[in-house]
Design an enzyme around this catalytic site. Structure first.
Site, PDB file in Angstrom:
ATOM      1  N   VAL A  71       0.842  -1.195   0.000  1.00 54.78           N
ATOM      2  CA  VAL A  71       0.000   0.000   0.000  1.00 54.78           C
ATOM      3  C   VAL A  71       0.878   1.245   0.000  1.00 54.78           C
ATOM      4  CG1 VAL A  71      -1.711   1.294   1.337  1.00 54.78           C
ATOM      5  CG2 VAL A  71      -1.835  -1.194   1.260  1.00 54.78           C
ATOM      6  N   CYS A  72       0.479   2.239  -0.815  1.00 58.20           N
ATOM      7  CA  CYS A  72       1.141   3.552  -0.766  1.00 58.20           C
ATOM      8  C   CYS A  72       0.049   4.620  -0.776  1.00 58.20           C
ATOM      9  CB  CYS A  72       2.117   3.717  -1.934  1.00 58.20           C
ATOM     10  SG  CYS A  72       1.294   3.802  -3.546  1.00 58.20           S
ATOM     11  N   ALA A  73       0.431   5.866  -1.064  1.00 64.73           N
ATOM     12  CA  ALA A  73      -0.543   6.956  -1.006  1.00 64.73           C
ATOM     13  C   ALA A  73      -1.561   6.878  -2.137  1.00 64.73           C
ATOM     14  CB  ALA A  73       0.159   8.307  -1.011  1.00 64.73           C
ATOM     15  N   MET A 100      -3.997   4.553  -0.528  1.00 61.35           N
ATOM     16  CA  MET A 100      -4.800   5.054   0.591  1.00 61.35           C
ATOM     17  C   MET A 100      -5.846   6.069   0.131  1.00 61.35           C
ATOM     18  SD  MET A 100      -3.972   3.456   3.338  1.00 61.35           S
ATOM     19  CE  MET A 100      -4.514   4.456   4.738  1.00 61.35           C
TER      20      MET A 100
END
Length: 376
Positions: A71-73, A100
Protein backbone atom coordinates in the site's frame (compact mmCIF):
# COMPACT_ATOMS: atom_id res chain seq x y z
CA UNK A 1 2.92 -7.83 -14.67
CA UNK A 2 2.18 -7.25 -10.99
CA UNK A 3 -1.01 -8.46 -9.33
CA UNK A 4 -3.38 -5.99 -7.68
CA UNK A 5 -6.33 -6.00 -5.30
CA UNK A 6 -9.25 -3.56 -5.21
CA UNK A 7 -10.42 -1.61 -2.17
CA UNK A 8 -13.69 -3.56 -2.34
CA UNK A 9 -11.83 -6.88 -2.09
CA UNK A 10 -9.70 -5.59 0.79
CA UNK A 11 -12.77 -4.20 2.58
CA UNK A 12 -14.45 -7.63 2.46
CA UNK A 13 -11.38 -9.16 4.10
CA UNK A 14 -11.29 -6.55 6.86
CA UNK A 15 -15.02 -6.94 7.57
CA UNK A 16 -14.78 -10.75 7.51
CA UNK A 17 -11.73 -10.63 9.82
CA UNK A 18 -9.53 -12.57 7.40
CA UNK A 19 -5.82 -12.65 8.21
CA UNK A 20 -4.27 -9.88 6.12
CA UNK A 21 -0.65 -8.70 5.96
CA UNK A 22 -0.04 -5.19 4.64
CA UNK A 23 3.29 -3.62 3.69
CA UNK A 24 2.73 0.14 3.84
CA UNK A 25 5.47 2.01 1.95
CA UNK A 26 4.42 5.58 2.81
CA UNK A 27 6.58 7.88 4.91
CA UNK A 28 6.51 7.04 8.60
CA UNK A 29 4.76 10.27 9.63
CA UNK A 30 1.91 9.62 7.18
CA UNK A 31 1.70 6.02 8.37
CA UNK A 32 1.66 7.02 12.06
CA UNK A 33 -1.18 9.48 11.40
CA UNK A 34 -3.43 7.06 9.52
CA UNK A 35 -3.28 3.44 8.36
CA UNK A 36 -5.43 0.50 7.36
CA UNK A 37 -6.70 -1.21 10.48
CA UNK A 38 -8.71 -4.32 11.25
CA UNK A 39 -9.05 -7.09 13.83
CA UNK A 40 -7.00 -9.51 11.73
CA UNK A 41 -4.82 -6.97 9.92
CA UNK A 42 -1.05 -6.83 10.49
CA UNK A 43 0.74 -3.81 9.05
CA UNK A 44 4.46 -3.36 8.46
CA UNK A 45 5.73 0.13 7.55
CA UNK A 46 8.85 0.47 5.38
CA UNK A 47 9.10 3.81 3.55
CA UNK A 48 9.47 3.55 -0.22
CA UNK A 49 12.73 5.49 -0.29
CA UNK A 50 14.32 2.75 1.83
CA UNK A 51 13.49 0.27 -0.94
CA UNK A 52 14.79 2.18 -3.94
CA UNK A 53 18.01 0.17 -3.98
CA UNK A 54 16.31 -3.16 -3.33
CA UNK A 55 13.88 -4.87 -1.01
CA UNK A 56 16.47 -6.14 1.49
CA UNK A 57 15.04 -3.98 4.34
CA UNK A 58 11.78 -5.97 4.23
CA UNK A 59 12.90 -9.29 2.72
CA UNK A 60 14.05 -10.72 6.06
CA UNK A 61 10.75 -9.81 7.75
CA UNK A 62 8.59 -11.62 5.17
CA UNK A 63 8.16 -15.11 3.76
CA UNK A 64 8.30 -15.36 0.00
CA UNK A 65 5.15 -17.48 -0.23
CA UNK A 66 2.92 -15.55 2.17
CA UNK A 67 0.27 -13.22 0.84
CA UNK A 68 1.30 -9.55 1.10
CA UNK A 69 -0.67 -6.46 0.09
CA UNK A 70 1.52 -3.43 -0.67
CA UNK A 71 0.00 0.00 0.00
CA UNK A 72 1.14 3.55 -0.77
CA UNK A 73 -0.54 6.96 -1.01
CA UNK A 74 -1.98 6.74 -4.53
CA UNK A 75 -0.99 3.36 -5.99
CA UNK A 76 2.19 4.21 -7.93
CA UNK A 77 4.96 3.33 -5.47
CA UNK A 78 3.17 0.18 -4.32
CA UNK A 79 3.05 -1.13 -7.90
CA UNK A 80 6.79 -0.63 -8.27
CA UNK A 81 7.54 -2.33 -4.94
CA UNK A 82 5.24 -5.21 -5.86
CA UNK A 83 7.14 -5.73 -9.13
CA UNK A 84 10.50 -5.59 -7.31
CA UNK A 85 9.31 -8.20 -4.82
CA UNK A 86 8.08 -10.48 -7.59
CA UNK A 87 11.49 -10.24 -9.25
CA UNK A 88 13.01 -11.39 -5.96
CA UNK A 89 10.82 -14.48 -5.85
CA UNK A 90 7.80 -13.33 -3.83
CA UNK A 91 4.92 -15.27 -5.37
CA UNK A 92 1.84 -13.94 -3.61
CA UNK A 93 2.17 -10.15 -3.50
CA UNK A 94 -0.48 -7.61 -4.55
CA UNK A 95 -0.62 -3.83 -4.74
CA UNK A 96 -3.72 -1.98 -3.55
CA UNK A 97 -5.27 -0.18 -6.52
CA UNK A 98 -5.40 3.56 -5.89
CA UNK A 99 -3.60 3.31 -2.56
CA UNK A 100 -4.80 5.05 0.59
CA UNK A 101 -6.53 7.68 -1.54
CA UNK A 102 -8.90 5.02 -2.90
CA UNK A 103 -9.18 3.32 0.50
CA UNK A 104 -10.35 6.61 2.00
CA UNK A 105 -13.26 6.74 -0.45
CA UNK A 106 -14.54 3.16 -0.27
CA UNK A 107 -18.00 2.65 1.22
CA UNK A 108 -19.14 -0.81 2.31
CA UNK A 109 -22.94 -1.13 2.52
CA UNK A 110 -24.42 -3.24 5.35
CA UNK A 111 -28.06 -4.09 5.93
CA UNK A 112 -28.99 -3.14 9.48
CA UNK A 113 -32.63 -4.19 9.57
CA UNK A 114 -35.97 -4.76 7.92
CA UNK A 115 -38.36 -2.08 9.15
CA UNK A 116 -41.84 -2.77 10.49
CA UNK A 117 -43.69 -1.49 7.46
CA UNK A 118 -41.68 -3.32 4.83
CA UNK A 119 -38.83 -0.84 4.52
CA UNK A 120 -35.12 -1.44 5.09
CA UNK A 121 -32.29 0.38 6.83
CA UNK A 122 -28.72 0.25 5.51
CA UNK A 123 -25.44 1.50 6.95
CA UNK A 124 -22.55 2.53 4.69
CA UNK A 125 -19.21 1.99 6.45
CA UNK A 126 -16.32 4.13 5.21
CA UNK A 127 -13.56 1.91 6.58
CA UNK A 128 -10.72 4.23 5.61
CA UNK A 129 -12.22 7.23 7.37
CA UNK A 130 -14.50 5.89 10.09
CA UNK A 131 -17.55 7.69 8.63
CA UNK A 132 -20.97 6.05 8.80
CA UNK A 133 -23.89 7.05 6.61
CA UNK A 134 -27.35 5.55 6.22
CA UNK A 135 -30.10 4.88 3.71
CA UNK A 136 -33.73 4.28 4.62
CA UNK A 137 -35.62 2.51 1.85
CA UNK A 138 -39.41 2.29 1.94
CA UNK A 139 -41.88 1.79 -0.88
CA UNK A 140 -40.18 3.27 -3.92
CA UNK A 141 -38.43 6.03 -1.99
CA UNK A 142 -35.18 6.48 -0.08
CA UNK A 143 -33.57 8.94 2.32
CA UNK A 144 -29.80 9.19 2.78
CA UNK A 145 -28.49 10.40 6.14
CA UNK A 146 -25.05 11.97 6.69
CA UNK A 147 -23.90 11.10 3.14
CA UNK A 148 -20.25 11.37 2.13
CA UNK A 149 -19.22 13.35 -0.95
CA UNK A 150 -18.98 10.18 -3.12
CA UNK A 151 -22.62 10.56 -4.12
CA UNK A 152 -22.46 8.12 -7.05
CA UNK A 153 -22.25 5.20 -4.57
CA UNK A 154 -25.64 6.08 -3.05
CA UNK A 155 -27.12 6.71 -6.50
CA UNK A 156 -26.03 3.28 -7.74
CA UNK A 157 -27.32 1.58 -4.59
CA UNK A 158 -30.71 3.29 -4.91
CA UNK A 159 -30.87 2.30 -8.56
CA UNK A 160 -30.16 -1.34 -7.66
CA UNK A 161 -33.01 -1.21 -5.14
CA UNK A 162 -35.35 0.46 -7.64
CA UNK A 163 -35.98 3.51 -5.43
CA UNK A 164 -35.74 7.28 -5.85
CA UNK A 165 -33.77 9.37 -3.34
CA UNK A 166 -36.37 11.84 -2.07
CA UNK A 167 -34.52 13.20 0.98
CA UNK A 168 -30.96 13.74 2.14
CA UNK A 169 -30.25 14.67 5.75
CA UNK A 170 -27.23 15.96 7.66
CA UNK A 171 -27.60 15.53 11.41
CA UNK A 172 -25.24 18.50 11.85
CA UNK A 173 -22.75 20.65 9.94
CA UNK A 174 -19.80 18.28 9.47
CA UNK A 175 -16.23 19.40 10.08
CA UNK A 176 -14.17 16.28 9.33
CA UNK A 177 -15.54 15.33 5.91
CA UNK A 178 -17.31 17.01 3.03
CA UNK A 179 -21.02 16.30 2.98
CA UNK A 180 -22.64 14.92 -0.14
CA UNK A 181 -26.11 15.83 1.12
CA UNK A 182 -26.77 18.94 -0.92
CA UNK A 183 -25.23 17.59 -4.15
CA UNK A 184 -27.05 14.27 -3.84
CA UNK A 185 -30.39 16.05 -3.32
CA UNK A 186 -29.75 18.26 -6.36
CA UNK A 187 -28.83 15.31 -8.57
CA UNK A 188 -31.80 13.23 -7.43
CA UNK A 189 -34.33 16.06 -7.33
CA UNK A 190 -34.83 15.51 -3.61
CA UNK A 191 -34.94 17.72 -0.51
CA UNK A 192 -31.84 18.51 1.58
CA UNK A 193 -32.43 18.79 5.35
CA UNK A 194 -30.08 20.54 7.81
CA UNK A 195 -30.57 21.71 11.42
CA UNK A 196 -31.23 25.48 11.22
CA UNK A 197 -28.98 26.30 14.18
CA UNK A 198 -26.05 24.89 12.18
CA UNK A 199 -27.14 26.70 9.02
CA UNK A 200 -26.70 30.33 10.04
CA UNK A 201 -23.93 30.98 7.52
CA UNK A 202 -24.95 28.67 4.67
CA UNK A 203 -25.36 30.12 1.19
CA UNK A 204 -28.04 27.74 -0.12
CA UNK A 205 -31.66 26.76 0.45
CA UNK A 206 -32.45 23.81 2.71
CA UNK A 207 -35.36 22.28 4.58
CA UNK A 208 -35.01 22.78 8.35
CA UNK A 209 -34.44 19.57 10.32
CA UNK A 210 -36.36 20.33 13.49
CA UNK A 211 -38.15 18.60 16.32
CA UNK A 212 -41.75 17.96 15.40
CA UNK A 213 -41.06 18.01 11.64
CA UNK A 214 -41.08 14.32 10.81
CA UNK A 215 -39.70 13.18 7.46
CA UNK A 216 -41.69 10.48 5.65
CA UNK A 217 -40.06 8.04 3.22
CA UNK A 218 -42.52 5.74 1.50
CA UNK A 219 -44.33 4.12 4.42
CA UNK A 220 -41.68 5.02 7.02
CA UNK A 221 -41.74 8.10 9.21
CA UNK A 222 -38.40 9.36 10.54
CA UNK A 223 -39.11 11.09 13.79
CA UNK A 224 -36.94 14.11 14.40
CA UNK A 225 -37.40 13.95 18.10
CA UNK A 226 -36.75 14.85 21.05
CA UNK A 227 -34.12 15.11 19.66
CA UNK A 228 -32.59 18.38 19.30
CA UNK A 229 -29.36 17.17 20.83
CA UNK A 230 -26.67 19.86 20.86
CA UNK A 231 -23.12 19.39 22.09
CA UNK A 232 -21.00 18.41 19.09
CA UNK A 233 -22.47 21.40 17.27
CA UNK A 234 -25.15 23.82 18.42
CA UNK A 235 -27.60 22.36 15.91
CA UNK A 236 -26.89 18.63 16.30
CA UNK A 237 -30.14 16.74 15.84
CA UNK A 238 -30.73 13.03 16.36
CA UNK A 239 -33.18 10.89 14.41
CA UNK A 240 -35.41 8.04 15.56
CA UNK A 241 -36.36 5.57 12.84
CA UNK A 242 -39.17 3.03 13.23
CA UNK A 243 -39.20 3.60 17.03
CA UNK A 244 -36.17 1.28 17.16
CA UNK A 245 -33.09 3.04 15.82
CA UNK A 246 -31.44 6.18 17.22
CA UNK A 247 -29.15 7.95 14.77
CA UNK A 248 -26.92 10.00 17.06
CA UNK A 249 -24.79 11.85 14.49
CA UNK A 250 -21.54 12.81 16.22
CA UNK A 251 -22.99 13.14 19.73
CA UNK A 252 -22.64 9.54 20.94
CA UNK A 253 -20.42 6.76 19.59
CA UNK A 254 -20.05 3.13 20.61
CA UNK A 255 -16.82 3.67 22.56
CA UNK A 256 -16.67 7.44 23.02
CA UNK A 257 -18.64 10.70 22.91
CA UNK A 258 -18.62 13.66 20.53
CA UNK A 259 -16.18 16.52 20.83
CA UNK A 260 -17.63 20.02 21.31
CA UNK A 261 -14.77 22.13 19.98
CA UNK A 262 -14.82 22.03 16.17
CA UNK A 263 -16.37 25.48 15.93
CA UNK A 264 -14.06 26.83 18.65
CA UNK A 265 -16.79 26.57 21.31
CA UNK A 266 -15.61 23.79 23.62
CA UNK A 267 -16.24 25.68 26.87
CA UNK A 268 -19.65 26.89 25.66
CA UNK A 269 -20.88 23.61 24.23
CA UNK A 270 -19.64 21.09 26.79
CA UNK A 271 -22.69 21.87 28.93
CA UNK A 272 -25.00 21.15 25.99
CA UNK A 273 -23.14 17.90 25.37
CA UNK A 274 -23.69 16.81 28.96
CA UNK A 275 -27.37 17.80 28.87
CA UNK A 276 -27.93 15.71 25.72
CA UNK A 277 -26.04 12.64 26.94
CA UNK A 278 -27.06 12.65 30.60
CA UNK A 279 -30.64 13.98 30.35
CA UNK A 280 -32.21 13.93 26.88
CA UNK A 281 -30.96 10.51 25.81
CA UNK A 282 -31.64 9.14 29.30
CA UNK A 283 -35.35 9.71 28.74
CA UNK A 284 -35.32 7.42 25.71
CA UNK A 285 -35.87 3.66 25.69
CA UNK A 286 -32.82 1.59 26.65
CA UNK A 287 -33.73 -0.72 23.77
CA UNK A 288 -33.08 1.84 21.04
CA UNK A 289 -30.19 0.77 18.82
CA UNK A 290 -27.60 3.54 18.56
CA UNK A 291 -26.30 4.15 15.03
CA UNK A 292 -23.60 6.86 15.09
CA UNK A 293 -22.15 8.91 12.22
CA UNK A 294 -18.57 7.82 12.99
CA UNK A 295 -16.44 5.26 14.73
CA UNK A 296 -12.85 5.62 15.93
CA UNK A 297 -11.70 2.10 16.77
CA UNK A 298 -11.73 -1.17 14.84
CA UNK A 299 -13.20 -2.85 17.94
CA UNK A 300 -16.41 -0.89 17.36
CA UNK A 301 -17.21 -3.03 14.31
CA UNK A 302 -19.73 -5.80 15.09
CA UNK A 303 -19.20 -9.36 13.85
CA UNK A 304 -21.05 -8.50 10.65
CA UNK A 305 -18.93 -5.38 10.07
CA UNK A 306 -21.61 -2.87 11.09
CA UNK A 307 -21.32 -0.32 13.91
CA UNK A 308 -24.21 -0.30 16.37
CA UNK A 309 -25.05 -0.80 20.06
CA UNK A 310 -28.06 -0.81 22.36
CA UNK A 311 -28.47 2.52 24.17
CA UNK A 312 -28.91 0.85 27.58
CA UNK A 313 -25.67 -1.08 27.09
CA UNK A 314 -23.78 2.12 26.30
CA UNK A 315 -24.93 3.62 29.59
CA UNK A 316 -23.30 0.61 31.26
CA UNK A 317 -19.99 0.53 29.40
CA UNK A 318 -19.22 3.76 27.49
CA UNK A 319 -16.81 5.70 29.74
CA UNK A 320 -18.09 9.03 28.44
CA UNK A 321 -21.46 8.27 30.02
CA UNK A 322 -20.07 7.29 33.45
CA UNK A 323 -18.94 10.68 34.84
CA UNK A 324 -21.49 11.79 37.42
CA UNK A 325 -19.72 14.98 38.54
CA UNK A 326 -20.33 17.83 36.09
CA UNK A 327 -16.94 19.49 36.64
CA UNK A 328 -15.15 16.16 36.19
CA UNK A 329 -17.08 15.71 32.94
CA UNK A 330 -16.04 19.16 31.73
CA UNK A 331 -12.44 18.39 32.55
CA UNK A 332 -12.55 14.99 30.85
CA UNK A 333 -14.01 16.46 27.66
CA UNK A 334 -11.82 19.53 27.35
CA UNK A 335 -8.57 17.77 28.29
CA UNK A 336 -8.98 14.69 26.08
CA UNK A 337 -9.54 16.32 22.72
CA UNK A 338 -7.52 14.74 19.89
CA UNK A 339 -5.85 16.95 17.25
CA UNK A 340 -8.42 18.76 15.17
CA UNK A 341 -9.18 17.21 11.76
CA UNK A 342 -6.98 18.25 8.85
CA UNK A 343 -8.40 21.40 7.22
CA UNK A 344 -11.52 21.20 9.38
CA UNK A 345 -12.27 24.91 9.00
CA UNK A 346 -12.10 24.67 5.19
CA UNK A 347 -14.32 21.59 5.34
CA UNK A 348 -16.87 23.53 7.41
CA UNK A 349 -16.75 26.42 4.93
CA UNK A 350 -17.24 23.98 2.03
CA UNK A 351 -20.22 22.41 3.79
CA UNK A 352 -21.69 25.89 4.29
CA UNK A 353 -21.34 26.62 0.56
CA UNK A 354 -18.74 29.36 1.12
CA UNK A 355 -16.05 27.40 -0.74
CA UNK A 356 -16.26 25.07 -3.73
CA UNK A 357 -12.91 23.27 -4.09
CA UNK A 358 -12.07 21.10 -7.10
CA UNK A 359 -12.58 17.35 -6.63
CA UNK A 360 -8.88 16.65 -6.15
CA UNK A 361 -8.60 19.36 -3.50
CA UNK A 362 -11.64 17.91 -1.70
CA UNK A 363 -9.88 14.53 -1.57
CA UNK A 364 -6.76 16.14 -0.08
CA UNK A 365 -8.80 18.04 2.50
CA UNK A 366 -10.25 14.78 3.83
CA UNK A 367 -7.07 12.69 3.98
CA UNK A 368 -6.45 11.25 7.44
CA UNK A 369 -8.53 9.66 10.21
CA UNK A 370 -11.78 11.05 11.58
CA UNK A 371 -11.31 12.95 14.84
CA UNK A 372 -14.85 13.64 16.00
CA UNK A 373 -14.61 11.92 19.38
CA UNK A 374 -13.39 12.64 22.89
CA UNK A 375 -11.16 9.81 24.10
CA UNK A 376 -11.09 9.77 27.86
Amino acid sequence: MSQSITTKELAKRVVNREQTLILDVRNTDEFDDWKIEGDSVEVINEPYFNLLDGIDPVAEKLNKDQEIIVVCAKGGSSKMVTEMMEEEGFTNVYDLEGGMKAWSEHLEPMKIADLNDGGSLYQFVRLGKGCLSYMVVSGNEAAVIDPNRMTDIYERFAEEKGVAIKHTVDTHLHADHISGGRLLAEKAGGTYHLPPKDAGDVTFDYAPLEEGHDVTIGNTTIKVQPLYSPGHTIGSTSLIIDDQYLLTGDILFVKSIGRPDLAGKAEDWVGDLRETLYSRYKELSDDLVVLPAHYSFVEELSDDGSVKARLGDLYQRNEGLQVDDEQAFRTMVTENLPPQPNEYENIRQTNMGNMNPEDEKQREMEIGPNRCAVHG
